[in-house]
Design a protein around this motif. Structure first.
Motif, short mmCIF file in Angstrom:
data_model
loop_
_atom_site.label_atom_id
_atom_site.label_comp_id
_atom_site.label_asym_id
_atom_site.label_seq_id
_atom_site.Cartn_x
_atom_site.Cartn_y
_atom_site.Cartn_z
N ALA A 195 0.78 -1.05 -0.19
CA ALA A 195 0.04 -0.11 0.05
C ALA A 195 0.81 1.33 0.00
CB ALA A 195 -0.74 -0.03 1.23
N LEU A 196 2.00 1.23 0.61
CA LEU A 196 2.72 2.48 1.08
C LEU A 196 3.69 2.53 -0.58
CD1 LEU A 196 4.25 4.66 2.33
CD2 LEU A 196 5.80 3.06 3.37
N LYS A 197 3.88 1.43 -1.04
CA LYS A 197 4.90 1.29 -2.38
C LYS A 197 3.75 1.97 -3.54
CE LYS A 197 6.72 -1.88 -5.66
NZ LYS A 197 6.80 -3.17 -5.87
N ASN A 198 2.28 1.91 -3.29
CA ASN A 198 1.49 2.17 -4.44
C ASN A 198 1.58 3.81 -4.36
OD1 ASN A 198 0.85 -0.40 -5.17
ND2 ASN A 198 -0.85 -0.47 -4.02
N ILE A 199 1.64 4.28 -2.99
CA ILE A 199 1.40 5.48 -3.08
C ILE A 199 2.71 6.31 -3.54
CG2 ILE A 199 1.64 7.71 -1.24
CD1 ILE A 199 0.24 5.81 0.77
N VAL A 200 3.79 5.71 -3.08
CA VAL A 200 5.05 6.32 -3.64
C VAL A 200 5.06 6.33 -5.08
CG1 VAL A 200 7.74 6.24 -3.64
CG2 VAL A 200 6.05 5.97 -1.40
N GLU A 201 4.83 5.12 -5.79
CA GLU A 201 5.01 5.04 -7.24
C GLU A 201 3.94 5.66 -7.90
OE1 GLU A 201 4.70 0.72 -7.90
OE2 GLU A 201 6.61 0.40 -7.19
N HIS A 202 2.74 6.38 -7.17
CA HIS A 202 2.02 6.90 -7.93
C HIS A 202 2.49 8.33 -8.11
CE1 HIS A 202 -1.50 9.80 -7.70
NE2 HIS A 202 -2.00 8.99 -8.54
N GLU A 203 2.94 8.93 -6.86
CA GLU A 203 3.63 10.27 -7.06
C GLU A 203 4.69 10.52 -7.91
OE1 GLU A 203 1.99 12.96 -4.80
OE2 GLU A 203 0.86 11.55 -5.87
N ILE A 204 5.56 9.46 -7.94
CA ILE A 204 6.85 9.67 -8.87
C ILE A 204 6.32 9.50 -10.38
CG2 ILE A 204 8.79 8.07 -9.68
CD1 ILE A 204 9.24 7.57 -6.58
N LYS A 205 5.26 8.71 -10.60
CA LYS A 205 4.64 8.53 -11.96
C LYS A 205 4.20 9.77 -12.35
CE LYS A 205 2.63 4.60 -12.87
NZ LYS A 205 1.74 3.60 -12.73
N ASN A 206 3.76 10.65 -11.39
CA ASN A 206 2.81 11.79 -11.77
C ASN A 206 3.82 13.02 -11.63
OD1 ASN A 206 0.22 11.36 -12.54
ND2 ASN A 206 0.10 10.32 -10.36
N GLY A 207 5.33 12.62 -11.67
CA GLY A 207 6.40 13.76 -11.78
C GLY A 207 6.71 14.29 -10.52
N LYS A 208 6.43 13.87 -9.44
CA LYS A 208 6.83 14.40 -8.20
C LYS A 208 8.22 13.81 -7.80
CE LYS A 208 2.81 16.12 -7.20
NZ LYS A 208 2.59 17.60 -8.03
N ASN A 209 8.93 14.65 -7.42
CA ASN A 209 10.55 14.32 -6.67
C ASN A 209 10.55 13.98 -5.40
OD1 ASN A 209 13.36 13.88 -6.48
ND2 ASN A 209 13.68 16.03 -6.53
N VAL A 210 9.91 12.87 -4.93
CA VAL A 210 9.75 12.18 -3.67
C VAL A 210 11.07 12.03 -3.10
CG1 VAL A 210 8.80 10.27 -2.28
CG2 VAL A 210 7.73 10.96 -4.34
N THR A 211 11.12 12.62 -1.91
CA THR A 211 12.53 12.47 -1.05
C THR A 211 12.19 11.71 0.37
OG1 THR A 211 11.98 14.63 0.07
CG2 THR A 211 13.22 14.67 -1.90
N GLY A 212 11.15 11.46 0.65
CA GLY A 212 10.90 10.48 1.80
C GLY A 212 9.25 10.54 2.13
N ALA A 213 8.94 9.54 3.19
CA ALA A 213 7.70 9.36 3.47
C ALA A 213 7.74 8.81 4.91
CB ALA A 213 6.95 8.16 2.74
N LYS A 214 6.51 9.62 5.59
CA LYS A 214 6.21 9.15 7.18
C LYS A 214 5.02 8.39 7.35
CE LYS A 214 5.89 10.95 11.62
NZ LYS A 214 6.14 12.32 12.53
N VAL A 215 4.82 7.20 7.58
CA VAL A 215 3.74 6.46 7.76
C VAL A 215 2.77 7.11 9.25
CG1 VAL A 215 2.27 4.28 8.26
CG2 VAL A 215 4.22 4.63 6.81
N ILE A 216 1.82 7.49 8.87
CA ILE A 216 1.04 8.21 9.91
C ILE A 216 0.27 7.06 10.68
CG2 ILE A 216 -0.80 9.93 10.45
CD1 ILE A 216 1.97 10.85 9.45
N SER A 217 -0.62 6.18 9.85
CA SER A 217 -1.40 5.20 10.39
C SER A 217 -1.53 4.16 9.35
CB SER A 217 -2.93 5.79 10.87
OG SER A 217 -3.47 6.10 9.61
N GLN A 218 -1.77 2.93 9.97
CA GLN A 218 -2.27 1.87 9.08
C GLN A 218 -3.57 1.07 9.56
OE1 GLN A 218 0.94 -0.75 10.11
NE2 GLN A 218 2.13 -0.21 8.21
N SER A 219 -4.37 0.68 8.83
CA SER A 219 -5.63 -0.06 9.20
C SER A 219 -5.98 -1.18 7.72
CB SER A 219 -6.66 1.07 9.30
OG SER A 219 -7.10 1.68 7.76
N VAL A 220 -6.98 -1.95 8.29
CA VAL A 220 -7.52 -3.10 7.41
C VAL A 220 -9.08 -2.71 7.24
CG1 VAL A 220 -5.51 -4.26 7.61
CG2 VAL A 220 -7.48 -4.58 9.39
N THR A 221 -9.50 -3.34 6.38
CA THR A 221 -10.86 -3.43 6.33
C THR A 221 -11.04 -5.05 6.14
OG1 THR A 221 -10.91 -3.46 3.65
CG2 THR A 221 -11.54 -1.48 5.03
#
Length: 68
Positions: free
Chosen positions: A20-46
């Motif tokens: 799920a985290l990988k999906n976020i990072v890859e989405h932003e990079i694919k859209n031209g964002k120069n991602v430098t880091g990530a901080k997980v705020i929370s995790q949940s499941v359905t």
């Protein structure tokens, strides 16, 4: 002096929190964002039918800001 912009996003995966985290990072990079880091705020499941259906990660991504 560079400016870092923070964007909060929620990623979803049927596999894992990591995916799920990988999906976020890859989405932003694919859209031209120069991602430098990530901080997980929370995790949940359905849960459906007594089984985990989706993994969700709420994360803040940092990237170098460019005028849009």
């Amino acid at each position: 002096m560079p400016i870092v912009k923070i964007r909060e996003l929620i990623g979803v995966s049927e596999k894992s929190f990591e995916d799920a985290l990988k999906n976020i990072v890859e989405h932003e990079i694919k859209n031209g964002k120069n991602v430098t880091g990530a901080k997980v705020i929370s995790q949940s499941v359905t849960v459906e039918g007594g089984k985990v259906k989706e993994y969700r990660v709420n994360a803040k991504l940092a990237y170098l800001w460019r005028e849009e």
